[in-house]
Design a protein around this motif. Structure first.
Motif, PDB file in Angstrom:
ATOM      1  N   ASP A 213      -3.642  78.895 -33.197  1.00 24.29           N
ATOM      2  CA  ASP A 213      -2.374  79.595 -32.969  1.00 24.29           C
ATOM      3  C   ASP A 213      -1.361  79.306 -34.079  1.00 24.29           C
ATOM      4  N   VAL A 214      -1.675  78.361 -34.958  1.00 23.93           N
ATOM      5  CA  VAL A 214      -0.774  78.035 -36.073  1.00 23.93           C
ATOM      6  C   VAL A 214      -1.358  78.619 -37.359  1.00 23.93           C
ATOM      7  N   ALA A 215      -0.534  79.306 -38.149  1.00 18.93           N
ATOM      8  CA  ALA A 215      -1.004  79.861 -39.432  1.00 18.93           C
ATOM      9  C   ALA A 215      -0.926  78.766 -40.491  1.00 18.93           C
ATOM     10  N   LEU A 216      -2.034  78.503 -41.149  1.00 22.39           N
ATOM     11  CA  LEU A 216      -2.077  77.461 -42.181  1.00 22.39           C
ATOM     12  C   LEU A 216      -2.223  78.103 -43.558  1.00 22.39           C
ATOM     13  N   ASP A 217      -1.405  77.645 -44.507  1.00 16.44           N
ATOM     14  CA  ASP A 217      -1.706  77.989 -45.897  1.00 16.44           C
ATOM     15  C   ASP A 217      -1.630  76.729 -46.747  1.00 16.44           C
ATOM     16  N   HIS A 218      -2.206  76.820 -47.928  1.00 18.20           N
ATOM     17  CA  HIS A 218      -2.262  75.678 -48.837  1.00 18.20           C
ATOM     18  C   HIS A 218      -1.482  76.033 -50.089  1.00 18.20           C
ATOM     19  N   MET A 219      -0.787  75.068 -50.643  1.00 18.00           N
ATOM     20  CA  MET A 219      -0.008  75.345 -51.856  1.00 18.00           C
ATOM     21  C   MET A 219      -0.075  74.128 -52.769  1.00 18.00           C
ATOM     22  N   TYR A 220      -0.200  74.368 -54.074  1.00 19.39           N
ATOM     23  CA  TYR A 220      -0.177  73.252 -55.016  1.00 19.39           C
ATOM     24  C   TYR A 220       1.247  72.707 -55.100  1.00 19.39           C
ATOM     25  N   VAL A 221       1.345  71.424 -55.364  1.00 17.23           N
ATOM     26  CA  VAL A 221       2.652  70.764 -55.275  1.00 17.23           C
ATOM     27  C   VAL A 221       3.636  71.294 -56.315  1.00 17.23           C
ATOM     28  N   ASP A 222       3.151  71.663 -57.493  1.00 16.73           N
ATOM     29  CA  ASP A 222       4.079  72.171 -58.520  1.00 16.73           C
ATOM     30  C   ASP A 222       4.672  73.506 -58.067  1.00 16.73           C
ATOM     31  N   ASN A 223       3.809  74.366 -57.503  1.00 17.37           N
ATOM     32  CA  ASN A 223       4.311  75.630 -56.972  1.00 17.37           C
ATOM     33  C   ASN A 223       5.257  75.379 -55.796  1.00 17.37           C
ATOM     34  N   ALA A 224       4.925  74.407 -54.942  1.00 13.89           N
ATOM     35  CA  ALA A 224       5.774  74.118 -53.776  1.00 13.89           C
ATOM     36  C   ALA A 224       7.174  73.695 -54.227  1.00 13.89           C
ATOM     37  N   ALA A 225       7.251  72.904 -55.298  1.00 12.90           N
ATOM     38  CA  ALA A 225       8.558  72.476 -55.809  1.00 12.90           C
ATOM     39  C   ALA A 225       9.348  73.707 -56.250  1.00 12.90           C
ATOM     40  N   MET A 226       8.654  74.630 -56.904  1.00 13.14           N
ATOM     41  CA  MET A 226       9.316  75.857 -57.373  1.00 13.14           C
ATOM     42  C   MET A 226       9.739  76.733 -56.186  1.00 13.14           C
ATOM     43  N   GLN A 227       8.822  76.919 -55.227  1.00 12.79           N
ATOM     44  CA  GLN A 227       9.141  77.781 -54.072  1.00 12.79           C
ATOM     45  C   GLN A 227      10.283  77.199 -53.229  1.00 12.79           C
ATOM     46  N   LEU A 228      10.400  75.869 -53.213  1.00 14.69           N
ATOM     47  CA  LEU A 228      11.464  75.236 -52.421  1.00 14.69           C
ATOM     48  C   LEU A 228      12.844  75.619 -52.935  1.00 14.69           C
ATOM     49  N   VAL A 229      12.960  75.848 -54.227  1.00 10.70           N
ATOM     50  CA  VAL A 229      14.268  76.275 -54.738  1.00 10.70           C
ATOM     51  C   VAL A 229      14.349  77.788 -54.908  1.00 10.70           C
ATOM     52  N   ARG A 230      13.200  78.467 -54.943  1.00 11.30           N
ATOM     53  CA  ARG A 230      13.217  79.930 -55.101  1.00 11.30           C
ATOM     54  C   ARG A 230      13.468  80.622 -53.755  1.00 11.30           C
ATOM     55  N   ALA A 231      12.659  80.243 -52.753  1.00 12.98           N
ATOM     56  CA  ALA A 231      12.758  80.908 -51.447  1.00 12.98           C
ATOM     57  C   ALA A 231      12.432  79.910 -50.342  1.00 12.98           C
ATOM     58  N   PRO A 232      13.296  78.922 -50.150  1.00  9.97           N
ATOM     59  CA  PRO A 232      12.965  77.830 -49.219  1.00  9.97           C
ATOM     60  C   PRO A 232      12.778  78.284 -47.780  1.00  9.97           C
ATOM     61  N   LYS A 233      13.440  79.399 -47.407  1.00 10.44           N
ATOM     62  CA  LYS A 233      13.359  79.819 -46.006  1.00 10.44           C
ATOM     63  C   LYS A 233      11.976  80.349 -45.639  1.00 10.44           C
ATOM     64  N   LYS A 234      11.122  80.587 -46.666  1.00 10.68           N
ATOM     65  CA  LYS A 234       9.758  81.058 -46.355  1.00 10.68           C
ATOM     66  C   LYS A 234       8.910  79.958 -45.721  1.00 10.68           C
ATOM     67  N   PHE A 235       9.360  78.698 -45.853  1.00 14.24           N
ATOM     68  CA  PHE A 235       8.599  77.605 -45.245  1.00 14.24           C
ATOM     69  C   PHE A 235       9.033  77.403 -43.796  1.00 14.24           C
ATOM     70  N   ASP A 236       8.096  76.876 -43.018  1.00 12.48           N
ATOM     71  CA  ASP A 236       8.434  76.425 -41.664  1.00 12.48           C
ATOM     72  C   ASP A 236       8.201  74.905 -41.636  1.00 12.48           C
ATOM     73  N   VAL A 237       6.924  74.496 -41.560  1.00 17.57           N
ATOM     74  CA  VAL A 237       6.604  73.069 -41.642  1.00 17.57           C
ATOM     75  C   VAL A 237       5.744  72.850 -42.888  1.00 17.57           C
ATOM     76  N   ILE A 238       6.062  71.798 -43.609  1.00 18.11           N
ATOM     77  CA  ILE A 238       5.273  71.403 -44.778  1.00 18.11           C
ATOM     78  C   ILE A 238       4.638  70.059 -44.453  1.00 18.11           C
ATOM     79  N   VAL A 239       3.349  69.905 -44.734  1.00 20.91           N
ATOM     80  CA  VAL A 239       2.726  68.573 -44.606  1.00 20.91           C
ATOM     81  C   VAL A 239       2.153  68.191 -45.966  1.00 20.91           C
ATOM     82  N   THR A 240       2.375  66.940 -46.346  1.00 19.87           N
ATOM     83  CA  THR A 240       1.881  66.509 -47.641  1.00 19.87           C
ATOM     84  C   THR A 240       1.717  64.988 -47.695  1.00 19.87           C
TER      85      THR A 240
END
Ligand SMILES: NC(=O)c1ccc[n+]([C@@H]2O[C@H](COP(=O)([O-])OP(=O)(O)OC[C@H]3O[C@@H](n4cnc5c(N)ncnc54)[C@H](O)[C@@H]3O)[C@@H](O)[C@H]2O)c1
Ligand SMILES: CC(C)[C@H](C(=O)O)[C@@H](O)C(=O)O
Ligand SMILES: [Mg+2]
Length: 358
Positions: A213-240
């Motif tokens: 019931d939970v949608a999982l996606d995977h992201m490389y950490v360098d992209n995640a750093a970029m996405q966090l400042v580009r479009a942070p609201k697209k995230f819900d929960v991040i695990v790392t």
């Protein structure tokens, strides 16, 4: 219920004092006991995590922690440095799950360095594994390189490693947290380069079978750093992992207006926990009475919710923080024109007063 109060160094004592005042006005019968930790522990007992402090943390129902560290201890042998206290507490108490919620209070939309439309409505949760990874991997040290292009030269080295059960248990925490929120989980790794994180990705993918019931996606950490400042609201929960989580959570802090706004909970398998702001001891502003105590006060609210089973009191504190921000009160880190600049104690006063109204 017993709470261990570990103020630590730098701004630690200033901000913890305000959180304790807030706990004091709740009309609950908490037993609070204070002990030195970090540089303060070293000064008092010759060790950053004195035996008595560890014992208190172990026997308490929860730990409220300020921050540790000061540049003046950076030349000490590593086991004596203040930071070893927080690492030792995490390891000794098995606090493997670190929850760092990055929420933007609407009043602070203008305090973030990002455009208000990028951050307004932000509500993400970073779940950082806290007792493994390169932080704790052995062997480590400085030696003469036994091989490679620099054989015979001095080299520093650390070991990145994650055991399968360590990945599984943090993945379960993350899927369960996502299930209670927007049902989306992003696992952040560096599987394109590191064996440890290919393994991480494979195990998280396997655990996902139990949480369809939970949608999982995977992201490389360098992209995640970029996405966090580009479009942070697209995230819900991040695990790392431990190190990526350390870095990404500081980046996420700025989305909330200031690192002085980001609380955290570090939990074991039974929700016993240590609660601390995500920031450090801020030696640059220590003793000036200007540190923002809200991350610590909000950490105390997380403590009430997760470890002390007092969700209503946690709600009250969060409502009081919102009210104080709505009143326009700001410590310098979140100050903007048109608001009222206050110091650490006045901010604590305001939260205490708001609590009597909520
Ligand atoms: N968990 C911890 O105890 C913890 C966490 C991070 C850093 N540290 C230690 O703290 C020391 C200082 O590290 P650093 O400067 O890299 O990080 P830091 O988080 O202490 O400070 C970074 C910047 O943020 C500001 N800041 C931090 N908290 C603030 C607050 N509540 N209100 C207003 N401004 C705030 C500081 O003034 C500084 O400019 C080091 O010894 C480091 O190891 C400890
Ligand atoms: C002080 C340091 C050991 C600590 C960490 O790296 O975990 C800090 O940066 C944090 O984020 O809690
Ligand atoms: Mg950090």
């Amino acid at each position: 219920m017993k709470i261990a109060i570990l103020p630590g160094d730098g701004i630690g004592p200033e901000i913890v004092e305000q959180a304790v005042r807030v706990l004091d006005v709740l009309d609950e019968k908490f037993e609070m006991e204070t002990a030195p930790v970090g540089g303060a522990g070293y000064e008092a007992h010759g060790h950053p995590l004195p035996e008595g402090t560890l014992k208190l943390a172990k026997e308490a129902d929860a730990v409220l922690f300020g921050a540790v560290g000061d540049w003046k201890y950076d030349k000490l042998d590593r086991p004596l440095r203040p930071e070893q206290a927080i690492l030792g507490l995490r390891k000794n108490l098995n606090l493997f799950a670190n929850l760092r919620p990055a929420i933007l209070y609407p009043e602070l939309a203008g305090a973030s360095t990002l455009k208000p439309e990028v951050v307004s409505g932000l509500d993400i949760l970073i779940i950082r594994e806290l007792t493994g990874d390169i932080y704790f991997g052995q062997p480590r040290g400085v030696r003469t390189a036994p091989d490679g292009a620099f054989k015979g030269e001095r080299e520093g080295f650390d070991t990145m490693r994650y055991a399968e059960p360590e990945i599984r248990r943090i993945a379960h925490v993350a899927f369960q947290a996502a299930r209670k929120r927007g049902k989306r989980l992003t696992s952040v790794d560096k599987a394109n380069v590191l064996e440890t994180f290919q393994f991480w990705k494979d195990i998280v993918t396997d655990v996902h079978k139990e949480y369809q019931d939970v949608a999982l996606d995977h992201m490389y950490v360098d992209n995640a750093a970029m996405q966090l400042v580009r479009a942070p609201k697209k995230f819900d929960v991040i695990v790392t992992g431990n190190m990526f989580g350390d870095i990404l959570s500081d980046a996420a802090a700025m989305l909330t207006g200031s690192i002085g706004m980001l609380p955290s909970a570090s939990l074991d398998a039974n929700n016993k926990g240590l609660y601390e702001p995500s920031h450090g001891s801020a030696p640059d502003i220590a003793g000036k009475g200007v540190a923002n105590p809200l991350a610590t006060i909000l950490s105390a609210a997380m403590m009430l919710r997760f470890s002390l089973n007092k969700a209503e009191q946690a709600d009250r504190i969060e409502a009081a923080v919102k009210a104080v921000l709505a009143q326009g009160l700001r410590t310098p880190d979140i100050y903007e024109e048109g608001t009222t600049k206050v110091g650490t104690v006045e901010m604590g006063d305001a939260v205490v007063q708001a609590l009597s109204r909520h």
